[in-house]
Design an enzyme around this catalytic site. Structure first.
Site, PDB file in Angstrom:
ATOM      1  N   LEU A 182       0.844  -1.205   0.000  1.00  0.00           N
ATOM      2  CA  LEU A 182       0.000   0.000   0.000  1.00  0.00           C
ATOM      3  C   LEU A 182       0.877   1.252   0.000  1.00  0.00           C
ATOM      4  O   LEU A 182       0.453   2.323   0.413  1.00  0.00           O
ATOM      5  CB  LEU A 182      -0.961  -0.015   1.204  1.00  0.00           C
ATOM      6  CG  LEU A 182      -1.898  -1.232   1.255  1.00  0.00           C
ATOM      7  CD1 LEU A 182      -2.754  -1.201   2.521  1.00  0.00           C
ATOM      8  CD2 LEU A 182      -2.804  -1.293   0.029  1.00  0.00           C
ATOM      9  N   ASP A 185       2.988   5.273  -7.596  1.00  0.00           N
ATOM     10  CA  ASP A 185       2.793   5.366  -6.147  1.00  0.00           C
ATOM     11  C   ASP A 185       3.015   6.788  -5.644  1.00  0.00           C
ATOM     12  O   ASP A 185       2.194   7.343  -4.909  1.00  0.00           O
ATOM     13  CB  ASP A 185       3.752   4.417  -5.415  1.00  0.00           C
ATOM     14  CG  ASP A 185       3.536   2.977  -5.831  1.00  0.00           C
ATOM     15  OD1 ASP A 185       2.525   2.704  -6.505  1.00  0.00           O
ATOM     16  OD2 ASP A 185       4.378   2.136  -5.494  1.00  0.00           O
ATOM     17  N   TYR A 189      10.558  -7.586  -9.242  1.00  0.00           N
ATOM     18  CA  TYR A 189       9.982  -6.374  -9.832  1.00  0.00           C
ATOM     19  C   TYR A 189      10.905  -5.863 -10.929  1.00  0.00           C
ATOM     20  O   TYR A 189      10.479  -5.625 -12.059  1.00  0.00           O
ATOM     21  CB  TYR A 189       9.789  -5.310  -8.742  1.00  0.00           C
ATOM     22  CG  TYR A 189       9.146  -4.042  -9.262  1.00  0.00           C
ATOM     23  CD1 TYR A 189       7.770  -3.909  -9.274  1.00  0.00           C
ATOM     24  CD2 TYR A 189       9.912  -3.006  -9.776  1.00  0.00           C
ATOM     25  CE1 TYR A 189       7.165  -2.768  -9.773  1.00  0.00           C
ATOM     26  CE2 TYR A 189       9.324  -1.865 -10.281  1.00  0.00           C
ATOM     27  CZ  TYR A 189       7.955  -1.750 -10.268  1.00  0.00           C
ATOM     28  OH  TYR A 189       7.372  -0.617 -10.771  1.00  0.00           O
TER      29      TYR A 189
END
Ligand code: GLA
Length: 389
Positions: A128, A175, A225
């Site tokens: 998050l 983000d 990633y």
């Protein structure tokens, strides 16, 4: 706010001085458009009411003294404005340090040091964006404390640069952008190739956005990633031999189908397929939401998960279990993994009267299969990073 008074008191005890300012920076959840940002595609995230707080005072010398209530064992971490290099033992403090260093690299003068107490209520490693939250928080502290007058989008870009170059994670801009530019009750449609954006009001009367955390500890996330990112870069380079494009996000599904065979490795072909289809799916989903077609939006969320599971391969048993359990529950409009994947969270849109059943059923079935419980958060959408006091 009680929380803030508690933080101010703690600050006074720790640093033996009175705090001057308090700032807040949210976490984010992405509703759709995953692993598209660094492929020049669209994303659709929103900022959350959970996030990171900072209580700050300027110092007269060039020392930076930081403490986080989330890492109390590490104590106060100190470094000097004249010695801003990545230091493994500084752990989490490398994030704010990287932002300060990046501001300096962009010729913004940071004349004095400061004391900062941080506290975050975003679960660490949950996907998050606790790190982007911390970075943008540091960015607005610098901007405000030294009257730098930098536009939020520029702050966002420098924070991404700090994560790429100082921390070494090759993340896209989603983000930091969501954290900096979030707007209460809205999601942001961001075209990551141009940084053009628009807000969509999330009018979800009778429905809730529910986040479920796998509670899986992510270890390899960063390296996988970066691996996905370079797989896409290779696929793009092969396409560029036959078609003049700058990013995978420029292709429609049919354009991709026509030229996909110039990507020699079938695995890289799947990665590129996800990037192209997910980008188009995001545009369709935002259109559906703007036309109040929540059912179609939910279906596209589900398709997004399937593509992340089968073509991009960034889910794993924990995320897949949460999502497939969610799909079986009456009142679930859509459910998918959110963020980088490999663990972290899912996001679901759930009819309000079905939320209790959703959490209880998934909790027990997930525990039976995985061995430990997931956690749930019913989220509210907040504004981006800001000064509170
Ligand atoms: C992480 C990165 C973002 C984005 C997502 C996947 O959260 O920080 O830039 O690539 O993964 O969509």
């Amino acid at each position: 706010m009680d929380n803030i008074n508690m933080l101010k008191e703690k600050f006074n005890q720790l640093f033996k001085c009175v705090c001057e300012n308090v700032y807040f920076s949210p976490g984010r959840v992405n509703l759709i458009g995953e692993h598209t940002d660094y492929n020049g595609g669209n994303v659709f995230p929103c900022a959350l009411t959970i996030g990171t707080y900072a209580v700050v005072s300027k110092r007269n010398d060039r020392k930076i003294s930081v403490h986080s209530l989330n890492f109390e064992d590490l104590g106060i971490i100190e470094f000097d404005l004249d010695d801003m290099i990545y230091d493994k033992k500084h752990d989490w403090a490398n994030y704010p340090k990287g932002v300060i260093k990046t501001f300096e690299n962009h010729s913004f003068k940071i004349p004095t040091g400061f004391n900062i107490l941080f506290f975050g209520n975003i679960p660490n490693g949950s996907g998050l964006s606790s790190s982007a939250s911390l970075e943008v928080l540091m960015g607005i502290i610098l901007n405000d404390s030294f009257n730098l007058n930098i536009d939020m989008v520029e702050i966002v870009k420098m924070c991404q640069e700090a994560e790429n170059k100082f921390i070494g994670v090759n993340c896209g801009i989603m983000d930091q952008f969501a954290v900096g530019m979030g707007k209460k009750d809205c999601a942001i449609l961001l075209d990551c190739s141009t940084l053009k954006y628009s807000y969509s009001k999330l009018d979800m009367d009778g429905y809730k956005i529910v986040i479920a955390n796998t509670n899986k500890k992510r270890g390899l996330a960063d390296s996988k990633y970066n691996e996905r990112r370079s797989e896409c870069d290779t696929a793009l380079a092969e396409i560029q031999k036959v078609k003049n494009i700058k990013a995978l996000g420029e292709l429609t599904e049919s354009e991709f189908e026509e030229i996909k065979n110039c990507i020699s490795d079938p695995i890289k072909q799947k990665r590129a397929k996800h990037a192209v289809y997910e980008n188009q799916r995001t545009l369709k989903a935002v259109k559906a939401l703007n036309e109040n077609n929540l059912t179609l939006f939910g279906r596209l969320m589900n398709d997004s998960h399937v593509s992340l599971r089968d073509d991009y391969e960034v889910t794993g048993i924990e995320l897949d279990t949460l999502v497939s359990l969610a799909w079986e529950i009456d009142g679930v409009v859509g459910s998918r993994m959110t963020g980088a994947g490999f663990g972290g969270c899912t996001v679901s849109i759930v009819r309000e009267d079905a939320v209790d059943n959703f959490t209880t059923t998934i909790k027990s079935k997930y525990k039976d299969k995985i061995g430990y419980e997931p956690s749930f958060y019913i989220v509210n959408i907040s504004d981006g990073a800001r000064k509170l006091q």
